[in-house]
Structures are given as C-alpha cells and as structure tokens.
Design an enzyme around this catalytic site. Structure first.
Site, PDB file in Angstrom:
ATOM      1  N   ASP A   1       0.896  -1.351  -0.063  1.00  0.00           N
ATOM      2  CA  ASP A   1      -0.002   0.087  -0.221  1.00  0.00           C
ATOM      3  C   ASP A   1       0.818   1.175   0.100  1.00  0.00           C
ATOM      4  OD1 ASP A   1      -2.131   1.934   0.077  1.00  0.00           O
ATOM      5  OD2 ASP A   1      -3.175   0.886   1.774  1.00  0.00           O
TER       6      ASP A   1
HETATM    7  C1  BGC Z   1      -5.020   3.291   0.151  1.00  0.00           C
HETATM    8  C2  BGC Z   1      -5.296   2.190  -1.165  1.00  0.00           C
HETATM    9  C3  BGC Z   1      -4.989   3.241  -2.382  1.00  0.00           C
HETATM   10  C4  BGC Z   1      -3.589   3.784  -2.393  1.00  0.00           C
HETATM   11  C5  BGC Z   1      -3.334   4.475  -3.461  1.00  0.00           C
HETATM   12  C6  BGC Z   1      -3.631   4.271  -0.088  1.00  0.00           C
HETATM   13  O1  BGC Z   1      -3.639   4.880   1.039  1.00  0.00           O
HETATM   14  O2  BGC Z   1      -5.284   2.617   1.344  1.00  0.00           O
HETATM   15  O3  BGC Z   1      -6.546   1.811  -1.061  1.00  0.00           O
HETATM   16  O4  BGC Z   1      -5.390   2.394  -3.486  1.00  0.00           O
HETATM   17  O5  BGC Z   1      -3.562   4.693  -1.258  1.00  0.00           O
HETATM   18  O6  BGC Z   1      -4.178   5.680  -3.751  1.00  0.00           O
END
Ligand code: BGC
Length: 698
Positions: free
Chosen positions: A270
């Site tokens: 993530d």
């Molecule tokens: C989120 C993800 C997301 C990623 C990119 C993160 O903070 O938890 O779900 O895909 O950011 O935006």
C-alpha cells in the site's frame, strides 16, 4: 502487427506458438511463451535494472508529467507507476485507483460504492462493473486498477466500510472474484488490502492479532477466491499482523499467499508507509514498493550486496511482475479502446442498474411506497441536493455528471408538484404538512466516514434525527431515504417513520434509481450485506484508537447468533413491493462423502402483484462439531427474477469441502463427519429460514 514484428517487439526472440485474441483486439503471448520470454530476459537485466522494476517512481516535474504518455486534457497522472525498460520491451506498470470507479484524475463512471454493490448479491452484475472500470482504466492508458477492496466489515464503524462488499467471507469472495474477472478482461486487478485491515484511525501502526484458525476461516477465504480468479496482483496492507507489518509478514505473503495458494501474481505495498524494513519486506515476498522506493531502491541493492536478501528473491519479484505485464500489456494494448466510452451511456446504464438493485427497502408500513396518486411531494434534507458519492480518499471518483436524489425525483415527477426545503425545522414541518407525501434524505457523507478516519458514532447526526421526526410528525406518508456506506443505528426515529429505503452512496445515476424505486418503476431488491444492530452496545467494542487489536472469529451475524441478540435488521434482509413465498426445500442426498457435494433446491413463488427479484440464501450450521463454530454461515446465494404468480425452483450446489474448518494442529482443512443443518430463505433471520439436515460420512 505481424508475426515478425511481434517477435521483434517481444525482444526475446522467443517463437510464439500462437497468438490468441484477448480483450478488445489484443494479441497476447501464450503462457509457455511468457515463461520462456522471462527466462531469456532475466540474464539480460543488471541488478540495478531489476531493482528499478521493484519500486514506483514519483513524478516530480512538469516535464515528467508532460512526457508521461497521458493524452492532453486528461488530468495529470496515475496513482503510481514504474519505469519499465524499453530496451527489453518491459512495459511500465501504470495504476489508477478504484473501487468506486476509476479514480480520481479523470472524469469517469462513478458507481455505487462497494457496500452498495454487495447489497445486489449479484456477482454477474459485479463482473460487468469490473469490466467497465477495467475498460475505462485501459482507455486512460493505465494497466492496473487498485481494486477490489475486500476487507471484511468487522465493525460497522470502520471508516472504509463503503469500499468493501460486506461482512461475510463467502459473499465477499463471490463479489470480489467476479469483479476481478471483469476488470481483468482489460487490465490487471489489485486485490486489497492484504490483510486484516479493519480500522482507519490507527491503520498505519495497529497490530492486528489473529489466531491462525480465525485468519484462515474468517479473514482470508475471500482473498483466496480472488487468487482462484487469477488476480494479477495483491496489495499488502498498512497494519501489522501478529507482530510484523502485513507486508513484512513472511507467513502471510510468502507462505500462505504464494506457496499454499499458488498465487502467480505480484504483491505491491500500500502507498508510502506499508513497509519499513527492506530486508523483511523483500524476504517476506513483497515484490513492488509503491509509490516510490523508500525501502527498496538503493537500500534493497545494499541488502542484496550484503547477502541479506538473496538474488533469488529479486528474480522472483521481477518474474512475477513480468509474467503479469506480458499477460496483460499486449503490443496493441491501446487498440480498440476509446475515451469516448468513458462515463458514456453504456457505462452509465451499468451504474444505474447497480443503483436500482442495491437499494434496500428496510421498512414499508402502509405500504407508503411506491408512491401513487400524489399531487404534491415535499423533499427535505440537505443531502437530497448534494452530489453525495461517498468518501473523498483514494476511492474518490470525479464523475462528469451526477443525478442527485432531488434531481432524480424532479425528473421522474411528471405532473407532480415537488417542493424542496428543510433548512429550518419549522420550514420542514410546514412543507411536509402541505404536501401529499414527504421524502427525507438523511445519512452520512465523507466527513463522517472515510479513509483515514473511522466513524465516531453509529447514529445519525442529531439535526438529521430532528428533521426526520419533524417531517414524520407532520405527514404520515413519510419515506426516509438513507445515504450511508455502513450500518446506522436508528434509535429515536425509526418507529416514527413508516418507510425507509437505504440507498447507500448510489453513484452518478443514484438519484434516478432512487426516484424509480420511490415511484414504483423499479421494484427494490437489495439485501443487507451486513447486520444492522439496534444499538452500538449490542456489538463488541470498536478499538479504533488501540495499537493492538485481538480479532475473534465471531462478528456480524455470527456474533448476534452466538450471543442470541436480535438485530435491528438481519444480514441478508431486504423487502420488496411484491411478496415471495419460500417452500419445498429439498436436499439431493441425506448423506454425502467428504469429497461429494449436495444440491439444495428450494421453491420461490412471487405471490404479489408486481414482478420482482429475490435473493435465495443458503446457510449451513454444524451439529456436534468438535470445535466451536458459528451457529450458521452463508455458503451460497442466487438471485432469481419472478413475474407475479410465477414460481421457480432454485438449485444451489454445496461441495462438502465448503463445510471444512481449519485444523491448526494438522495445518489443514478438515471436513467433519457429522450432521449439518441447511437453512434456506430470503434472509438470515431465523423465522425466514426453511430447514433440513444431512450427514457427511466418515
Ligand atoms: C489506500 C489504497 C490506495 C492507495 C493509492 C492508500 O492510502 O489505502 O487503497 O489504493 O492509497 O491511492
């Protein structure tokens, strides 16, 4: 591209045995060719090049933006991307966010949120949703969509509840894998967030403590379903799991996902803070750090040089990414895709259908709904005219147009006089009293629930409760349209209101769908994919400020069954404008072997006056299990459409393997040779279920 050009493009000189057509006119390498091509590329890559493939790059300058390959007027980028290596024909990975639609740099189709889509109990429709998002992502030049989100809803105050499909692993698996299949007709899906990502406030640092059996039975089965659907990638979550961060948890990533499940794709972190230790992450099996190499990049090279990360781990990561890139990013990747389709009529129609099928009719005394014979209607509540599409975090979608609920009602009103107001309680009362009926739009928005922040309360804000009570007090023909992404408690107002329609965050077409339901053009058929408690104190505490949470295996309807509690609305519940009668439950066998399967048949009749759709739900309970088990668990479901007077027999198969529990001692799934109870009906409520028993033989 002819065969020779294709081989030249592939860079490896591998002779492709055949070039099957995939997606919209895309030529792909066959599997054997892909593996051969990777084998021939690996020795041509320097360690620096391999490591460069293992992390994203942040686009920092306008020049980079200008050269990123985006078309003019198409926003300013991707959520994350890698560099690729032109010399060897290795494409960049280019990601855009989901799961409500393709987010958020572009003006794309905004669907009802995941939780709403969960309420459709319609995996076929969800596959279409995935297909639309996959198409739009690809038309925008991306090759990876950061969706589906399939973390189960352990507690309804989780801020990101709306992004997921619900609380039940079987249902989550069916919906998430359907979405994955749809997306992957066009681009790579990224199944997130792996795993046990169930709070927001402390999501970056909380240690989720889960025993192996609970992990395997409750928190992971839906992820496995997505592996079976050939998901190209998984996203490791921010939280720790049993000590290490999820992305540094070798047991989770390397052993369970990659070895035990045979996942062929790659694991991406993530964004930004999901890993904090180079050696642990690389050895645990995380293949790609996003959005840039904070712990990979130079640090990873140093770790390899020092012998702390084997070159084999680097080669494995590169192999996994190349495998998926070569499967998906075919030479004519962009051919046949047009941005004109984005949020166009075909895609909007899918969003409309989902909004129609996801709204859940929770109460309808009178019946107040559908409205008929009205001359005037008052619409109250500021949310009626807000484009309330849900969270403003990474799942945000900028839709080119939104039909809010007030607009939807006005468009469908015909000769009906629609008045809108409710800024003050006295005005609301006056409007409600004057009209033939009243609709109050109440609920939540991105300030109350969303990424990075959990809900502070389960009820509605006090001003909205006051508004509902005022409207219902002034006009008995009162329907509340509830907008939210999770369960809401309804103390102090539900008893005053004769009709309640849960619209969730219904997407760009949502207002039209809600109006179609209010006026009876569409018969509501959504079912709750989560339980609605009467009060928050019926649940276990939500420890969203804690740095350590011990997760047990009894949440949602399992918790209510275990504690003998009566919810406000049960899991699987939803009313219709027609009546359905269930009967004739039949089991194909009374005894099956451990490798056998059972066919459960049940008759459903539409005994009302209008056509409608019902969701047949089959639960299983164990009689005399040697381990503690939930009283019942959803094992299968099917949507069925019935005209008035029509009766259908719905047959659903349950393999004995689905009855297994995870035996920690033998680290295997065990089907117990005991008696099982089948419970089939329109919801999980005891009184709704037909019952019979069968045995699994030893
Ligand atoms: C989120 C993800 C997301 C990623 C990119 C993160 O903070 O938890 O779900 O895909 O950011 O935006």
């Amino acid at each position: 591209m002819n065969r020779r050009e294709f081989i030249a493009w592939s860079g490896a000189g591998v002779v492709a045995a055949s070039l099957p057509k995939l997606g919209v006119g895309a030529a792909a390498l066959v599997e054997g060719d892909i593996e051969a091509r990777i084998k021939s590329i690996l020795p041509q890559l320097s360690l620096d090049e391999k490591i460069s493939l293992m992390s994203g790059v942040l686009r920092k300058t306008l020049k980079e933006i200008a050269t990123s390959g985006l078309r003019r007027g198409q926003g300013h980028g991707y959520t994350g991307y890698t560099v690729g290596i032109k010399r060897l024909g290795i494409p960049q990975i280019k990601c855009l966010d989901g799961p409500r639609g393709v987010g958020f740099f572009y003006r794309t189709t905004c669907f009802p949120v995941g939780m709403a889509r969960g309420a459709t109990f319609d995996p076929d429709l969800e596959e279409k949703v995935g297909e639309v998002m996959g198409y739009e992502a690809r038309a925008l030049g991306a090759n990876m969509l950061l969706a589906p989100c399939i973390n189960l809803l352990w507690h309804p105050r989780w801020g990101r509840a709306q992004e997921s499909y619900g609380e039940d692993p079987q249902h989550l698996g069916a919906m998430g894998s359907a979405f994955t299949r749809g997306v992957q007709k066009h681009v790579m899906a990224c199944v997130k967030h792996f795993a046990v990502n169930n709070v927001e406030d402390t999501r970056m640092k909380v240690d989720a403590r889960v025993d192996e059996r609970t992990l395997q039975e409750v928190f992971l089965p839906h992820f496995l379903r997505c592996v079976e659907a050939k998901a190209a990638s998984f996203m490791s979550s921010y939280n720790h799991l049993n000590g290490p961060k999820a992305g540094q948890n070798r047991r989770l990533v390397r052993e369970i996902l990659k070895q035990e499940w045979g996942f062929e794709g790659f694991v991406v972190t993530d964004w930004i803070t999901a890993i904090d230790n180079t050696i642990e992450a690389a050895n645990a099996g995380v293949d790609l750090e996003m959005p840039e190499g904070r712990f990979y990049g130079k640090k990873l090279k140093a770790a390899v040089k020092a012998g702390q990360v084997p070159v084999a781990a680097i080669d494995e990561a590169v192999t996994r990414m190349l495998r998926q890139l070569f499967r998906f990013v075919t030479p004519d990747f962009e051919k046949g895709y047009t941005q004109k389709e984005i949020a166009g009529p075909k895609h909007a129609a899918v969003a409309r259908e989902v909004a129609q099928k996801s709204a859940v009719l929770l109460k309808n005394q009178g019946p107040v709904l559908p409205f008929s014979g009205l001359k005037s209607l008052a619409v109250l509540g500021r949310l009626a005219k807000e484009d309330n599409l849900g969270d403003h975090g990474s799942s945000r979608v900028s839709s080119p147009r939104v039909i809010n609920i007030l607009d939807g009602i006005k468009q469908k009103a015909g000769g009906l006089q629609v008045s809108y107001g409710g800024e003050s309680i006295s005005e609301a009362k006056a409007l409600a009293a004057k009209a033939d009926a009243v609709v109050v739009v109440a609920g939540l928005g991105f300030k109350e629930e969303g990424e990075g922040h959990d809900r502070e309360a389960m009820g509605l804000p006090p001003d909205q409760i006051e508004l509902i009570r005022a409207a219902a007090g002034a006009n008995r023909k009162c329907a509340v349209v509830l907008v939210a992404g999770s369960a809401v408690t309804m103390e102090g107002w539900l008893d005053e209101v004769p009709a309640l329609l849960l619209a969730w965050y219904p997407g760009m077409e949502g207002g039209a769908a809600v109006a179609e339901i209010l006026f009876g053009e569409v018969n509501p058929s959504g079912k709750l994919p989560i339980i609605f408690p009467k009060r928050e104190d019926q649940l276990f505490p939500f420890e969203n400020k804690a740095l350590k949470i011990v997760y047990h295996g009894f949440h949602g309807y399992r918790w209510f069954d275990d504690k003998n509690l009566e919810p406000l609305f049960p899991f699987g519940f939803g009313l219709s404008y027609t009546e359905f009668k269930f009967g004739g439950l039949q089991l194909s066998e009374k005894e099956i072997s451990k490798s056998g399967k059972l066919t459960v048949s049940v008759e459903v009749a539409n005994t009302g006056k209008v056509a409608g759709e019902e969701v047949v739900q089959v639960y299983v309970g164990c009689v005399g299990s040697k381990v503690s088990r939930p009283k019942k668990e959803l094992k299968a479901f099917a949507r069925v459409k019935l005209d008035p007077g029509e009766k259908k027999t719905v047959s659903i198969e349950i393999p004995a393997q689905d009855l297994a529990f995870y035996d920690v001692a033998s680290t295997s799934w065990v089907v117990e040779p005991i008696e099982y109870q089948i419970l089939a009906g329109p919801s999980s409520r005891e009184s709704d279920l037909l019952k019979d028993r069968f045995k699994v033989l030893s």
